[in-house]
Design an enzyme around this catalytic site. Structure first.
Site, PDB file in Angstrom:
ATOM      1  N   HIS A 173     -22.814  80.040  72.122  1.00  0.00           N
ATOM      2  CA  HIS A 173     -24.003  79.584  72.843  1.00  0.00           C
ATOM      3  C   HIS A 173     -25.018  80.696  73.069  1.00  0.00           C
ATOM      4  CE1 HIS A 173     -24.105  75.379  74.004  1.00  0.00           C
ATOM      5  NE2 HIS A 173     -22.795  75.391  74.164  1.00  0.00           N
ATOM      6  N   ASP A 177     -28.081  76.888  70.310  1.00  0.00           N
ATOM      7  CA  ASP A 177     -28.057  75.784  71.261  1.00  0.00           C
ATOM      8  C   ASP A 177     -27.314  74.588  70.666  1.00  0.00           C
ATOM      9  OD1 ASP A 177     -29.503  77.133  73.202  1.00  0.00           O
ATOM     10  OD2 ASP A 177     -31.429  76.504  72.355  1.00  0.00           O
TER      11      ASP A 177
END
Length: 200
Positions: A173, A177
């Site tokens: 992450h 995204d």
């Protein structure tokens, strides 16, 4: 993130082209070879997943070098299939056969393990329905492929038996995204569910 893929059409397509592929390639590509080729094709369209996070900086790779998880007696090894997006399906199949044979004979070299930009781990042969693969840093993403299973599915207004498989994408992450990861999975599913659109 995970997604269910209907593998019925690609399995049928592979069976229908068995003789043609053997004659053209000198080898019969496996379903995993098709998955690898589809993953490389999807990565070319979604380069954000073909990246590394090094010292807090995201580096996107120009080449698509797939780490291919291979099961041997000592466990899983992950040699590299280089420039996978530029290989034909037959070249992918031949490359995997070569890597697998050398892995089982303990003849892989250190260079065989260098330079992977994205990894595909297929545990279908071990009977695993789905799993959450562990990232191989500095790579930003890794795809886990579960076994193909016969199950009822809704097609239009009918319930029919289809060949389904669960694909799970693990990603960092800090570099990526959820939305681009999801778009990659959706493209991968579309490729595998419409093999005639790109394998012909």
């Amino acid at each position: 993130e995970g997604i269910e893929v209907d593998m019925t059409e690609v399995r049928t397509y592979r069976t229908a082209h068995r003789d043609e592929w053997r004659e053209a390639f000198g080898i019969m590509p496996s379903l995993n070879d098709v998955v690898l080729k589809a993953a490389a094709t999807a990565l070319a369209a979604h380069p954000a997943l073909n990246a590394a996070l090094v010292d807090g900086v995201i580096h996107r790779y120009r080449e698509i070098n797939l780490g291919v998880a291979i099961d041997i007696e000592d466990g899983l090894v992950v040699p590299v299939l280089r420039n996978a997006d530029q290989l034909s399906l037959g070249q992918v199949a031949s490359g995997v056969v070569d890597l697998s044979a050398r892995a089982k004979e303990s003849k892989l070299t250190p260079q065989d393990f260098e330079g992977a930009t994205f990894t595909v781990s297929n545990l279908s042969s071990l009977g695993v329905d789905w799993f959450t693969p562990v990232l191989n840093p500095p790579q930003c993403a890794l795809l886990g492929v579960g076994r193909m299973r016969r199950a009822p599915a809704a097609v239009g207004h009918e319930v029919v038996v289809r060949d389904l498989a669960t694909f799970v994408l693990t990603f960092d992450h800090r570099a990526l995204d959820g939305a681009p990861a999801a778009r990659f999975l959706v493209r991968l599913r579309r490729l595998l569910e419409t093999p005639e659109s790109w394998l012909s």
